[in-house]
Design an enzyme around this catalytic site. Sequence first.
Site, short mmCIF file in Angstrom:
data_model
loop_
_atom_site.label_atom_id
_atom_site.label_comp_id
_atom_site.label_asym_id
_atom_site.label_seq_id
_atom_site.Cartn_x
_atom_site.Cartn_y
_atom_site.Cartn_z
N HIS A 1 0.83 -1.22 0.00
CA HIS A 1 0.00 0.00 0.00
C HIS A 1 0.86 1.27 0.00
O HIS A 1 0.73 2.12 -0.89
CB HIS A 1 -0.93 -0.02 1.21
N ASP B 1 6.16 20.51 -27.61
CA ASP B 1 6.33 19.20 -26.96
C ASP B 1 7.33 19.37 -25.83
O ASP B 1 7.79 20.49 -25.56
CB ASP B 1 6.83 18.14 -27.97
N TRP C 1 7.18 0.70 3.63
CA TRP C 1 7.69 1.47 2.49
C TRP C 1 9.08 2.02 2.78
O TRP C 1 9.78 2.45 1.87
CB TRP C 1 6.72 2.59 2.09
N SER D 1 13.19 6.42 -14.05
CA SER D 1 12.08 7.05 -14.76
C SER D 1 11.92 8.50 -14.31
O SER D 1 11.86 9.42 -15.13
CB SER D 1 10.80 6.26 -14.48
N SER D 2 11.87 8.72 -13.00
CA SER D 2 11.65 10.08 -12.51
C SER D 2 12.84 10.98 -12.79
O SER D 2 12.67 12.17 -13.07
CB SER D 2 11.40 10.07 -11.00
N HIS E 1 12.35 12.75 3.06
CA HIS E 1 11.63 13.99 3.35
C HIS E 1 11.44 14.86 2.11
O HIS E 1 10.32 15.29 1.85
CB HIS E 1 12.19 14.79 4.52
N GLU F 1 11.09 13.84 -0.68
CA GLU F 1 10.04 13.11 -1.41
C GLU F 1 8.64 13.62 -1.04
O GLU F 1 7.75 13.70 -1.87
CB GLU F 1 10.16 11.61 -1.10
N TYR G 1 7.89 16.63 -0.30
CA TYR G 1 7.65 17.86 -1.05
C TYR G 1 7.53 17.59 -2.54
O TYR G 1 6.84 18.32 -3.26
CB TYR G 1 8.73 18.90 -0.72
N SER H 1 -2.76 26.58 -6.99
CA SER H 1 -2.47 27.98 -7.34
C SER H 1 -3.02 28.35 -8.71
O SER H 1 -3.18 29.54 -9.01
CB SER H 1 -0.97 28.24 -7.31
N HIS I 1 14.21 14.58 11.35
CA HIS I 1 13.03 14.59 12.23
C HIS I 1 12.27 13.26 12.13
O HIS I 1 11.38 13.00 12.91
CB HIS I 1 12.12 15.80 11.96
N HIS I 2 12.66 12.42 11.17
CA HIS I 2 12.10 11.07 11.13
C HIS I 2 12.90 10.11 12.01
O HIS I 2 12.58 8.93 12.10
CB HIS I 2 12.11 10.54 9.69
N THR J 1 5.35 27.83 4.07
CA THR J 1 4.07 27.17 3.86
C THR J 1 2.94 28.10 4.28
O THR J 1 1.91 28.20 3.60
CB THR J 1 4.00 25.85 4.65
N LYS K 1 2.23 30.67 1.67
CA LYS K 1 1.34 30.16 0.63
C LYS K 1 -0.11 30.18 1.09
O LYS K 1 -1.00 30.66 0.39
CB LYS K 1 1.70 28.71 0.28
N ARG L 1 1.54 1.79 14.99
CA ARG L 1 1.26 1.51 13.58
C ARG L 1 1.90 0.18 13.21
O ARG L 1 2.71 -0.36 13.97
CB ARG L 1 1.82 2.63 12.70
#
Length: 567
Positions: free
Chosen positions: A86, A115, A149, A179-180, A263, A265, A267, A278, A312-313, A338, A341, A460
């Site tokens: 998941h 293109d 994950w 790919s990315s 982290h 990731e 964002y 926006s 922080h993780h 943030t 925004k 968890r």
Amino acid sequence: MATATATNTTAAVPQIVAHGVEKPNTGWTSWVTTTDHKKIGIMYLVSTFVFFILGGVEALMIRLQLSQADNTLLSPEVYNQLFTMHGTTMIFLFVVPIMAGFGNYFVPLMIGARDMAFPKLNALSFWMLTAGGVVFYASIFFSPPECGWTCYSPLSDDTYLPSGGVDAWIFLIHLTGISSLVGAINFYATIANMRAPGMGWGRMPLFCWAILVYAILLILALPVIAGAVTLLLTDRHFGTHFYDASQGGSPLLWQHLFWFFGHPEVYIMVLPGFGIISEILPVFSRKPIFGYKAIAASTVVIAFLGLLVWAHHMFSTPSPTIVLVFFMLSSFLIAVPTGVKMFNWIATLWRGTIEFTVAMLFAIGFLFTFLIGGITGIFLAIFPVDWQLTDTYFVVAHLHYVLVGGAVLSIFAGIYYWFPKMTGRMLGEGLGKLSFWLMLIGFHVTFLIQHSIGLDGMPRRVYEYPDVGNLELYNLISTIGSFILALGVLVTIINVVISLKKGAVSGPDPWKGNTLEWYTTSPPPVNNFDSVPRIRSVEPMKDIRRQVLRQQTEKAPVVDAEAPATA
Ligand code: HEM
Ligand SMILES: [Cu+2]
């Protein structure tokens, strides 16, 4: 020669004989062989949505297992496999690549290009992603990964998880990573070089800013995870001990490398969502975006700060207090851009002529759902609080408020906003509203209560829990919510299927949009634009509409507004 015609009695007919020209592909081969950014974009959107459904079914199975205390529906192994599939699916096969799908379709259109910079590379990106998904899902036929994950060491070592599932996970990270990475370089090249005349950086649509920063973050973060999983691969199969403490390696090395990627990731997943929001808010408030420059700049600042907060993780790993304090403060700091925004978005809505289209509803739903996720993030960044809450359901609640509130709601806003451009037909607003309310209510019923589940101490990644306190009731409520949410998603799928055939024809610019994608037909022709207007502001379409109006009023004779109609 010009003189030759003088002697001829009949004019020469120009003859073009083409040798070896292939007919354009039609049918499914036109999709498999395409390098058109729009077709590639649609393939991205459709295939990532399929992964979203797979990840969603896995989520529902997790929730079914947790709906009762001491449930025996799923075995512990299957439960572990499900939450691993998941989380991995949602992140690597849904949110990150669906943003690339929107980017592919809309960045060239919004900047007035024909293109992407490297169309063939673009096709390669898509097929690498598909390959990654296929390799990963093939593991369900032998042994799916069970390491979450985050695939922490030493659990991911072959001593504990010898099965090939972890290897399938490693290949997924490699393939989707390449790919990315290739896609990101392509976005960067396209945005840097192919903007319409007059579109300086300060006139570029905010969605393109977001994709630009998304691309830069991918380029910075992906090599780190690619290296990390390569070390894991050699640890598992080639006798190295990078993460093996008993042989002088360090499991914490994995955590540092993983979160140095992990982290940013986050964002990578939400910044493009911010970009979509926006674009939508000003169109349906009928006002220019408030603080364009501040929003663009805060995107860059968030990305920069996002590279400085990874530990922080890791607050519960042994670290000197000064390190904990550094990562607490750097995490707090992200709240500033943030907040910039948030305030600008609210100021855009303020006193606007708000049109509650489905896209706008999703955008507003995003605003306050994401806000809650941001606030619980600040709680978790206080390390003594995190020591209590880490690895509880409070974290699961927080991450879903951010990822579903920040990414999924904005993705749905984007689907409703851009569907007319991609298909030439409107998505049904009635079914859309039903879908929105089911999703919003379902989401909050599922996840709000998980804060309490976490505060009550439920960890968890456990497949069962004892029937103490209110745990069973809370979990049941959460499960019911998840099915309401799933129903909401289903309504949108039905809506898409119906609207593809029966939706009202949209025309080029159904929303009176601000940006260039609305300048061309819906769907756009292969070359996108026959001519590209010169860009004079952040809202080129408004300029064009104003110009057309001016020309019409200049041409038309002045009519007395009070004069009675003659026909
Ligand atoms: C469709 C509604 C969703 C539901 C009902 C749901 C439910 C859950 C639950 C109950 C868990 C915790 C499993 C456990 O710790 O035992 C979980 C974990 C997770 N979810 Fe979701 N989820 C949903 C959507 C999403 C989305 C959209 C994303 C990402 C964009 C996401 C990302 C994750 C991640 C990263 C984890 C952590 C997996 C791990 O512990 O390794 N989820 N989800
Ligand atoms: Cu983080």
